[in-house]
Design a protein around this motif. Structure first.
Motif, PDB file in Angstrom:
ATOM      1  N   VAL A   1       0.830  -1.202   0.000  1.00 56.67           N
ATOM      2  CA  VAL A   1       0.000   0.000   0.000  1.00 56.67           C
ATOM      3  C   VAL A   1       0.864   1.252   0.000  1.00 56.67           C
ATOM      4  O   VAL A   1       0.562   2.232  -0.686  1.00 56.67           O
ATOM      5  CB  VAL A   1      -0.964  -0.030   1.203  1.00 56.67           C
TER       6      VAL A   1
ATOM      7  N   CYS B   1      -9.136  -2.081  -5.806  1.00 58.25           N
ATOM      8  CA  CYS B   1      -8.877  -3.477  -5.416  1.00 58.25           C
ATOM      9  C   CYS B   1      -8.144  -4.215  -6.524  1.00 58.25           C
ATOM     10  O   CYS B   1      -7.419  -5.168  -6.268  1.00 58.25           O
ATOM     11  CB  CYS B   1     -10.153  -4.228  -5.072  1.00 58.25           C
TER      12      CYS B   1
ATOM     13  N   LEU C   1      -4.330  -3.888  -5.962  1.00 55.56           N
ATOM     14  CA  LEU C   1      -3.844  -4.675  -4.826  1.00 55.56           C
ATOM     15  C   LEU C   1      -3.899  -6.165  -5.128  1.00 55.56           C
ATOM     16  O   LEU C   1      -2.992  -6.919  -4.773  1.00 55.56           O
ATOM     17  CB  LEU C   1      -4.663  -4.342  -3.585  1.00 55.56           C
TER      18      LEU C   1
ATOM     19  N   VAL D   1      -6.883   2.782  -3.356  1.00 57.44           N
ATOM     20  CA  VAL D   1      -7.631   1.661  -2.801  1.00 57.44           C
ATOM     21  C   VAL D   1      -8.311   0.842  -3.892  1.00 57.44           C
ATOM     22  O   VAL D   1      -9.209   0.060  -3.618  1.00 57.44           O
ATOM     23  CB  VAL D   1      -8.689   2.115  -1.788  1.00 57.44           C
TER      24      VAL D   1
END
Lengths: 213, 195
Positions: free
Chosen positions: A82, A118, A121, A116
């Motif tokens: 992150v 998804c 990530l 953020v």
């Protein structure tokens, strides 16, 4: 021996690249990373900027994390991922602010929200933290490309039907009545649903032809 | 006067500019957890709580970064602080209610990458809300999220008894439902302007 390793590595990378573009398209199949991006998909230029920013953040962080994968301790890997992603998002945000102020205003708080996403990530966790940099980069390119295809199609459709323009150039006849609903958030959901169904039908027919041949 | 403004802020975040249905934030849990009514409600409450925590954290971070003149670090700090806050909530829930922990499952850690949480912090900063306004805004946003999630779960529970065409199974039908809900929420647009 090292030769065969590089060949399989390259093949693997190319395979990942193609999968991201079509079979595992992040938007149309996996339904990932839609949250911050759908909101600004009302015009083609917004969708283009947003998806380009997302794809470049994904590529840059995939390369960095894949290079560092030996050093990052597994217990705190998510935090490290992150941090790297947030760094690149901040960079992208500043770049866009410096070179395209109007776009930056239009996208507003949604640019920093890429952090953020998804999709990014999940690609980092599945590919970049386990594969060598070349494979991870190709995977990121494929996924980013697939993401751009999906989002730009969505943005163009919404702009053409909702405003009668594409990239601010008039494409529909002058007496075309714009479909207001396409510019509303609801229109975004409907367009995406239509795209998903269309993709499914198209893919099914394609698979059948493959089996038939 | 102040009360009326706060109330307007709350309504605005809950109904008029619903995070899920107007801003497309938090779509992942919206599509993922909304299959069952019970888990949807709990997920909504967890998110609301984390939003409140995030709002306070963001306020403190802004003050701190403003003092040392390092605003460009705000995004990174938000993420790290919110992630730690979620970790704390997770530990707390696991200790106090194992059943709830099991229900929420993978989605509790995923709250960290829930865009809605970070969006609360970002919007609050961008619109220059104070601490109280920020808290009201976060609570409203959380309630709006819960409302959308519960509504969706209710519809999807009914949907299981219906014969959905093959090609629209799964995500497509959920998106169409979300679109209809979103259109319905457009009807609230009049409330926010009135104040």
């Amino acid at each position: 021996m090292s030769d065969s390793a590089t060949v399989s590595e390259r093949e693997n990378g190319l395979q990942r690249f193609r999968a991201g573009l079509w079979r595992e398209n992040p938007i149309l199949i996996q339904a990932l990373g839609m949250c911050p991006t759908l909101a600004v998909s009302n015009t083609a230029i917004n969708a283009l900027t947003m998806s380009l920013a997302t794809a470049s953040v994904l590529l840059a962080s995939a390369i960095v994390i894949s290079t560092l994968r030996g050093i990052i301790p597994p217990q705190v890997r998510l935090a490290c991922f992150v941090l790297v992603i947030a760094t690149f998002v901040t960079l992208t945000d500043m770049l866009i602010e410096a070179f395209a102020l109007d776009l930056h205003r239009a996208l507003g708080a949604f640019l920093p929200l890429i952090v953020v996403n998804c999709m990014i990530l999940s690609r980092i966790e599945i590919m970049a933290s386990r594969q060598p940099a070349s494979v991870a980069a190709l995977d990121a390119l494929g996924m980013g490309g697939g993401f751009m295809i999906g989002l730009i199609t969505l943005g163009s459709l919404r702009e053409v039907l909702g405003r009668g323009t594409l990239l601010d150039a008039r494409v529909m006849p002058a007496d075309f009545e714009p479909w207001q609903v396409m510019q509303l958030p609801g229109g975004g959901f409907f367009t995406l649903a239509a795209l998903v169904i269309g993709f499914y039908l198209f893919d099914r027919r394609w698979r059948r032809q493959e089996v038939g041949a | 006067m102040i009360d009326a403004e706060l109330w307007a802020l709350f309504l605005n975040a809950t109904l008029v500019n619903n995070f899920v249905l107007a801003y497309f934030l938090g779509i992942c849990p919206f599509l993922g957890v909304s299959a069952r009514l019970e888990s949807a409600g709990r997920m909504g409450l967890a998110v609301t709580f984390v939003m409140l925590v995030a709002s306070i954290c963001a306020f403190a971070i802004n003050r701190l970064l403003g003092m040392i003149g390092a605003e460009y670090l705000s995004l990174i700090s938000y993420i790290v602080v919110i992630a730690s806050a979620v970790q704390l909530v997770e530990m707390f829930v696991r200790k106090t209610s194992p059943a709830l922990f099991k229900t929420l499952g993978i989605f509790l850690p995923l709250i960290t990458t829930n865009c809605a949480i970070l969006a609360v912090a970002l919007f609050q900063t961008r619109r220059e809300y104070g601490l109280l306004e920020g808290l009201v805004f976060a609570f409203g946003a959380g309630m709006g999220f819960t409302l959308a999630l519960v509504l969706m779960a209710g519809i999807r529970e009914r949907l299981r008894l219906v014969d959905v065409p093959d090609m629209a199974q799964g995500m497509a039908i959920t998106l169409v439902l979300a679109g209809i809900l979103s259109l319905a929420f457009m009807g609230f647009a009049g409330i926010g302007v009135a104040t």
